[in-house]
Every structure is written in C-alpha cells, then in structure tokens.
Design a protein around this motif. Structure first.
Motif, PDB file in Angstrom:
ATOM      1  N   TYR A 112      51.289  63.020 -13.788  1.00  0.00           N
ATOM      2  CA  TYR A 112      49.644  63.099 -13.568  1.00  0.00           C
ATOM      3  C   TYR A 112      49.227  63.077 -12.467  1.00  0.00           C
ATOM      4  O   TYR A 112      49.338  62.023 -11.602  1.00  0.00           O
ATOM      5  CB  TYR A 112      48.715  62.289 -14.796  1.00  0.00           C
ATOM      6  N   ARG A 113      48.604  64.217 -11.991  1.00  0.00           N
ATOM      7  CA  ARG A 113      47.845  64.045 -11.287  1.00  0.00           C
ATOM      8  C   ARG A 113      46.146  64.054 -10.514  1.00  0.00           C
ATOM      9  O   ARG A 113      45.608  64.930 -10.949  1.00  0.00           O
ATOM     10  CB  ARG A 113      47.731  66.179 -10.465  1.00  0.00           C
ATOM     11  N   PRO A 114      45.665  62.761 -11.046  1.00  0.00           N
ATOM     12  CA  PRO A 114      44.225  62.448 -11.114  1.00  0.00           C
ATOM     13  C   PRO A 114      43.354  62.694 -10.488  1.00  0.00           C
ATOM     14  O   PRO A 114      42.075  63.221 -10.729  1.00  0.00           O
ATOM     15  CB  PRO A 114      44.604  61.192 -10.026  1.00  0.00           C
ATOM     16  N   LYS A 115      43.639  63.282  -8.895  1.00  0.00           N
ATOM     17  CA  LYS A 115      43.046  64.032  -8.741  1.00  0.00           C
ATOM     18  C   LYS A 115      41.994  65.819  -8.430  1.00  0.00           C
ATOM     19  O   LYS A 115      40.723  66.002  -8.858  1.00  0.00           O
ATOM     20  CB  LYS A 115      43.519  64.319  -6.769  1.00  0.00           C
ATOM     21  N   THR A 116      42.748  66.466  -9.635  1.00  0.00           N
ATOM     22  CA  THR A 116      42.984  67.639  -9.810  1.00  0.00           C
ATOM     23  C   THR A 116      43.093  68.084 -11.503  1.00  0.00           C
ATOM     24  O   THR A 116      42.319  68.397 -12.365  1.00  0.00           O
ATOM     25  CB  THR A 116      44.333  68.813  -9.662  1.00  0.00           C
TER      26      THR A 116
END
Length: 154
Positions: A112-116
C-alpha cells in the motif's frame, strides 16, 4: 459487474490488514512511502508481518522510529497487537476462501502506498514452506524484505 459476498469480504479483510499496519505508524502519509504486508496461510499456520518504506528507507516494524520524524509507540505490546490482529484477519480470510469453495492461497504480498493510495496484492497458491525441510515463514518474509531492499539499491 455484481460484487459477490466473497469480493466484499476479501476487500474488507485486506483493507483491515492494511489499516492496522498504517495505524501502527500513526497514519503518517507525509513520511511513509510504502507499507509491505506479508500474509502466509499454509497448512493451518497463519503468519502476518509488515515492513515499511519511510523517508525512502526500507525498515522492519521494530525500526520505524529510526527513520520517522514523528515517533510512534513501538513497544512489544503494540507490536504483538499488530501481529495478532493481522494473524486473526488472515484466519478470517482463509475462512472466506473456504466458505466460497475456493482454494486458500498460501501467501499474500500486499503493498500500500499512502501518498498515492496505490494498492497491489500478489496472491500465491503454490506451497511456500511445506515442501521444504527447513524453510520457514520468517525466512520468506526476510527474503521479500531483502529483495525489496536490493531493488531499492539498484
């Protein structure tokens, strides 16, 4: 396309696994580049673990405060709760597959990529450990961590 109960439950449980890992680092979108979740479900053994990419550095859960500006509670009690919750979610996920007469995966690798908001889930069905005399879940987790670290350094 109609969403089935299986789809709904799969999404709910994988989301819970991500959320508990994200909560552990204080829902820190500014510093956290990636959350890597490893979920093994093989021969009735459930193993959940997580590592992070924080400020462009890969670290295991025990080392997040080495790279976070906004420190978190990384006590043994909190880490045990994180791993326990993740393990319970894996057990529930296994039941979702079984209840829908589907083959239970042996391994989930989620990123999971929180920024995107990007999310990827690799699902494997081949035996990961049961056909090896000495290989363990922990080794598989460490192998993935080291592979990601090597890719980052290239």
């Amino acid at each position: 396309m109609k969403k089935t109960l299986f789809d709904t439950e799969f999404q709910r449980l994988t989301t819970e696994m991500v959320e508990v890992a994200f909560e552990y680092i204080g829902f820190n979108k500014e510093e956290v580049d990636g959350i890597y979740i490893y979920g093994s479900m093989e021969q009735g053994i459930f193993f959940y673990n997580v590592f992070y990419k924080i400020n462009h550095q890969l670290v295991k859960k025990e080392k997040v405060n080495d790279v976070l500006t906004n420190k978190v509670d990384d006590s043994d009690k909190i880490i045990r709760a994180l791993l326990s919750f993740g393990g319970e979610a894996l057990m529930d996920l296994s039941d979702v597959f079984t209840d829908d007469s589907r083959e239970v995966p042996t391994l989930l690798k989620m990123v999971y990529r929180p920024k995107t908001g990007g999310f990827n889930c690799d699902i494997l069905y081949d035996p990961q450990y049961s056909d090896h005399e000495t290989k363990t879940n922990t080794e598989g987790f460490n192998d993935w961590f080291n592979q990601e670290k090597q890719q980052q350094n290239n």
